[in-house]
Design an enzyme around this catalytic site. Structure first.
Site, PDB file in Angstrom:
ATOM      1  N   SER A  19       0.830  -1.214   0.000  1.00 56.10           N
ATOM      2  CA  SER A  19       0.000   0.000   0.000  1.00 56.10           C
ATOM      3  C   SER A  19       0.864   1.263   0.000  1.00 56.10           C
ATOM      4  O   SER A  19       0.575   2.232  -0.706  1.00 56.10           O
ATOM      5  CB  SER A  19      -0.862   0.059   1.261  1.00 56.10           C
ATOM      6  OG  SER A  19      -1.945  -0.790   1.163  1.00 56.10           O
ATOM      7  N   ARG A  23       1.644   4.286  -2.986  1.00 51.75           N
ATOM      8  CA  ARG A  23       1.486   5.715  -2.668  1.00 51.75           C
ATOM      9  C   ARG A  23       2.772   6.485  -2.924  1.00 51.75           C
ATOM     10  O   ARG A  23       2.741   7.616  -3.415  1.00 51.75           O
ATOM     11  CB  ARG A  23       1.027   5.873  -1.212  1.00 51.75           C
ATOM     12  CG  ARG A  23      -0.456   5.514  -1.021  1.00 51.75           C
ATOM     13  CD  ARG A  23      -0.786   5.283   0.439  1.00 51.75           C
ATOM     14  NE  ARG A  23      -2.211   5.099   0.690  1.00 51.75           N
ATOM     15  CZ  ARG A  23      -2.914   4.006   0.394  1.00 51.75           C
ATOM     16  NH1 ARG A  23      -2.317   2.984  -0.205  1.00 51.75           N
ATOM     17  NH2 ARG A  23      -4.209   3.925   0.675  1.00 51.75           N
ATOM     18  N   GLY A  95      -6.232  -2.996  -7.880  1.00 53.80           N
ATOM     19  CA  GLY A  95      -7.303  -2.039  -7.601  1.00 53.80           C
ATOM     20  C   GLY A  95      -6.747  -0.722  -7.086  1.00 53.80           C
ATOM     21  O   GLY A  95      -7.257   0.354  -7.411  1.00 53.80           O
ATOM     22  N   SER A 173     -13.317   2.917   2.479  1.00 50.31           N
ATOM     23  CA  SER A 173     -12.264   2.497   1.553  1.00 50.31           C
ATOM     24  C   SER A 173     -11.126   3.508   1.529  1.00 50.31           C
ATOM     25  O   SER A 173     -11.318   4.681   1.181  1.00 50.31           O
ATOM     26  CB  SER A 173     -12.849   2.340   0.147  1.00 50.31           C
ATOM     27  OG  SER A 173     -11.801   2.299  -0.791  1.00 50.31           O
ATOM     28  N   GLN A 175      -8.743   3.348  -0.534  1.00 51.60           N
ATOM     29  CA  GLN A 175      -8.450   3.642  -1.943  1.00 51.60           C
ATOM     30  C   GLN A 175      -9.289   4.820  -2.426  1.00 51.60           C
ATOM     31  O   GLN A 175      -8.772   5.738  -3.073  1.00 51.60           O
ATOM     32  CB  GLN A 175      -8.751   2.418  -2.806  1.00 51.60           C
ATOM     33  CG  GLN A 175      -7.802   1.258  -2.563  1.00 51.60           C
ATOM     34  CD  GLN A 175      -8.164   0.039  -3.386  1.00 51.60           C
ATOM     35  OE1 GLN A 175      -9.213   0.001  -4.044  1.00 51.60           O
ATOM     36  NE2 GLN A 175      -7.315  -0.972  -3.350  1.00 51.60           N
ATOM     37  N   ASP A 324      -7.610  -7.406   4.132  1.00 52.80           N
ATOM     38  CA  ASP A 324      -6.851  -8.333   3.287  1.00 52.80           C
ATOM     39  C   ASP A 324      -6.418  -9.587   4.057  1.00 52.80           C
ATOM     40  O   ASP A 324      -5.823 -10.494   3.474  1.00 52.80           O
ATOM     41  CB  ASP A 324      -5.617  -7.627   2.710  1.00 52.80           C
ATOM     42  CG  ASP A 324      -6.022  -6.461   1.804  1.00 52.80           C
ATOM     43  OD1 ASP A 324      -7.078  -6.558   1.152  1.00 52.80           O
ATOM     44  OD2 ASP A 324      -5.297  -5.454   1.768  1.00 52.80           O
ATOM     45  N   ARG A 355     -13.789 -13.332  -1.991  1.00 51.48           N
ATOM     46  CA  ARG A 355     -13.010 -14.055  -0.974  1.00 51.48           C
ATOM     47  C   ARG A 355     -13.890 -14.750   0.061  1.00 51.48           C
ATOM     48  O   ARG A 355     -13.425 -15.686   0.710  1.00 51.48           O
ATOM     49  CB  ARG A 355     -12.012 -13.105  -0.291  1.00 51.48           C
ATOM     50  CG  ARG A 355     -10.866 -12.746  -1.218  1.00 51.48           C
ATOM     51  CD  ARG A 355      -9.859 -11.821  -0.573  1.00 51.48           C
ATOM     52  NE  ARG A 355      -8.712 -11.622  -1.460  1.00 51.48           N
ATOM     53  CZ  ARG A 355      -7.867 -10.604  -1.372  1.00 51.48           C
ATOM     54  NH1 ARG A 355      -8.031  -9.688  -0.434  1.00 51.48           N
ATOM     55  NH2 ARG A 355      -6.855 -10.505  -2.203  1.00 51.48           N
ATOM     56  N   ARG A 398      -3.793 -13.801  -2.357  1.00 49.66           N
ATOM     57  CA  ARG A 398      -3.948 -14.056  -0.918  1.00 49.66           C
ATOM     58  C   ARG A 398      -4.572 -15.431  -0.662  1.00 49.66           C
ATOM     59  O   ARG A 398      -4.284 -16.080   0.327  1.00 49.66           O
ATOM     60  CB  ARG A 398      -4.753 -12.946  -0.234  1.00 49.66           C
ATOM     61  CG  ARG A 398      -4.098 -11.586  -0.415  1.00 49.66           C
ATOM     62  CD  ARG A 398      -4.171 -10.675   0.768  1.00 49.66           C
ATOM     63  NE  ARG A 398      -3.727  -9.342   0.366  1.00 49.66           N
ATOM     64  CZ  ARG A 398      -2.468  -8.904   0.433  1.00 49.66           C
ATOM     65  NH1 ARG A 398      -1.522  -9.676   0.907  1.00 49.66           N
ATOM     66  NH2 ARG A 398      -2.145  -7.698   0.018  1.00 49.66           N
TER      67      ARG A 398
HETATM   68  C1  S3P Z   1      -5.730  -0.613  -0.034  1.00 51.87           C
HETATM   69  C2  S3P Z   1      -6.943  -0.540   0.576  1.00 51.87           C
HETATM   70  C3  S3P Z   1      -7.854  -1.683   0.713  1.00 51.87           C
HETATM   71  C4  S3P Z   1      -7.127  -3.009   0.518  1.00 51.87           C
HETATM   72  C5  S3P Z   1      -6.217  -2.986  -0.672  1.00 51.87           C
HETATM   73  C6  S3P Z   1      -5.180  -1.886  -0.527  1.00 51.87           C
HETATM   74  C7  S3P Z   1      -4.927   0.618  -0.138  1.00 51.87           C
HETATM   75  O1  S3P Z   1      -8.862  -1.547  -0.253  1.00 51.87           O
HETATM   76  O2  S3P Z   1      -8.040  -4.067   0.398  1.00 51.87           O
HETATM   77  O3  S3P Z   1      -5.562  -4.226  -0.800  1.00 51.87           O
HETATM   78  O4  S3P Z   1      -3.720   0.520  -0.426  1.00 51.87           O
HETATM   79  O5  S3P Z   1      -5.488   1.703   0.047  1.00 51.87           O
HETATM   80  P1  S3P Z   1     -10.153  -0.650   0.078  1.00 51.87           P
HETATM   81  O6  S3P Z   1      -9.665   0.641   0.579  1.00 51.87           O
HETATM   82  O7  S3P Z   1     -10.916  -0.462  -1.181  1.00 51.87           O
HETATM   83  O8  S3P Z   1     -10.881  -1.461   1.102  1.00 51.87           O
END
Ligand code: S3P
Length: 439
Positions: A19, A23, A95, A173, A175, A324, A355, A398
């Site tokens: 993560s 970033r 994602g 979320s 993300q 996760d 999952r 995973r």
């Molecule tokens: C992540 C946030 C999570 C996580 C993903 C990484 C991130 O997703 O499941 O593997 O790096 O911000 P969500 O924020 O959509 O739950």
């Protein structure tokens, strides 16, 4: 009686956090000059982000810092001088890549096609695109509405101003929150993002570290304003990935005689459900050498098998901190005294695979007494897990790593249908597991 096939012993530093690595590459776009990022995640997902950022004009050079960790020199022209990436951007399985990039592209004076692999194409994109629409960003869906591939047209590409907005998110979320804050750094006015529940706060921590001014900065609400000038470059040492470390923690709690120390693991509050759950279940887990590393809390995590695990309930309020990790945690649930219940976890249905149904099917096939619910599952703990079944990964990294740990605790071997997908997050997982495993 559990019939173990081995135990885990020794020390390990798992690779850098996925993560935070995403970033670091993307946030570098908001700087001008050469940033240095050490201990990068070697995940294929992060290479997807790296390639996309190269297409957008960042010059990223990698070097093998000490034979173990990878270091990057990231030269950025600044967010006001990115390249139009005419060939489009491919986010692979990631994602985080596609959603965070959508926020970055919101303020750019060009349009770009974004796409991903089959799994990514099946994942919901409206959660990030609809809020961006309200900031004047146009999106054309190229195949199925709400899914990749799509073309995103930054507001300035249409001679529109990227409008700041006050968002109240329905989904907790990180993300989506991050994507909207990245758009907010390019929008006129104050962009506020309110979450329904706390999430991993890597974005805010990295913003602080690299000098992004935060107008509001509390666990649920964050706000930023337009960054007129790019920031100076930064240096960052990425902490070890707790999601990768989870597999070893779970295995050590389940395999008699295990005693491991996982070094410099990121223990961000929004990510440490695994530690809290293991403790609540009665496992022997200790944090040592707790400190801060470039704005993130880290600790060495020691797990010693003690043979005592009681059932717990993980509910909606806590899920984001282990979103996760639920597949790996569910293995603990098969071998507890009592019941192991997960609820409020319907987000797991829209990850790299569904999952919830995948774990329920795999554990049932291996002999667990597990029942699927719309937003989770319930496991009636047992003394052992039989195995002798096929473990389907659905191409989900995973699930594949969870399968390898399950194979260690099952009485008879599992046939795991795919382990290549592990490279999506942890290419050296099998090697590292073999280093700790004593049979
Ligand atoms: C992540 C946030 C999570 C996580 C993903 C990484 C991130 O997703 O499941 O593997 O790096 O911000 P969500 O924020 O959509 O739950």
């Amino acid at each position: 009686m559990l019939k173990p096939t081995g135990k885990l012993l020794g020390e390990l530093k798992v690779p850098g956090d996925k993560s935070i690595t995403h970033r670091a590459f993307i946030f570098a776009a908001f700087t001008k000059g050469i940033s240095e990022v050490d201990n990068l995640s070697p995940a294929a997902d992060c290479y997807s982000t790296l390639e996309c950022m190269r297409m957008l004009g960042l010059d990223i050079q990698l070097s093998d810092a000490d034979g173990q960790s990878v270091k990057a020199l990231v030269k950025s022209p600044g967010h006001t001088a990115l390249h139009p990436a005419q060939l489009g951007l491919f986010a692979g399985n990631s994602g985080t890549t596609i959603r965070l990039l959508s926020g970055l592209l919101a303020g750019q004076p060009f349009k770009v096609k974004l796409d991903g692999d089959e799994s990514l194409r099946s994942r919901p994109m409206k959660r990030v695109i609809e809020p961006l629409n309200s900031m004047n960003v146009c999106v054309a869906w190229l195949a199925k509405e709400g899914h990749a591939p799509f073309v995103i047209e930054g507001a300035p590409a249409n001679n529109l101003e990227l409008k700041a907005h006050k968002f109240k998110l329905q989904v907790a979320s990180a993300q989506v929150q991050t994507a909207l804050l990245l758009a907010g750094l390019q929008a006129e006015g104050k962009t506020t993002v309110e979450l329904p529940a706390p999430v991993r706060d890597h974005t805010v921590r990295l913003f602080r570290h690299i000098g992004v001014p935060m107008l509001v900065d509390d666990p649920l609400t964050t706000a930023v304003q337009k960054l007129d000038e790019p920031l100076p470059p930064f240096k960052l040492n990425v902490v070890a990935d707790i999601s990768s470390a989870t597999f070893f923690m779970v295995a050590a709690a389940l395999l008699p005689g295990s005693d491991i120390k996982l070094l410099s693991v990121g223990v961000n509050k929004g990510r440490r459900l695994v530690i809290d759950v293991l403790k609540e279940m009665g496992a022997d887990v200790q944090l040592e050498n707790e400190m801060e590393c470039d704005g993130e809390p880290v600790a060495d995590v020691v797990v010693r098998y003690n043979g005592r695990l009681r059932g717990v309930t993980i509910d909606g309020g806590n899920i984001a901190a282990g979103i996760d990790e639920i597949p790996a945690l569910s293995l603990l649930g098969c071998l507890v005294d009592g019941k192991f219940v997960v609820s409020g976890a319907s987000e797991l249905r829209v990850k790299e695979s569904d999952r919830l149904s995948a774990m329920v099917a795999n554990l049932k096939a291996a002999g667990a007494n597990i029942n699927e619910k719309p937003d989770g599952f319930e496991i009636e703990g047992h003394k052992h897990l039989k195995g002798a079944s096929i473990w389907q990964t659905f191409g989900d990294h995973r699930l594949a790593m969870t399968g390898l740990i399950a194979n260690l605790i099952c009485q008879e071997p599992l046939a795991i249908d795919d382990t290549l997908c592990i490279a999506v997050s942890y290419p050296t997982f099998i090697e590292d597991l073999n280093r700790l495993l004593i049979v």
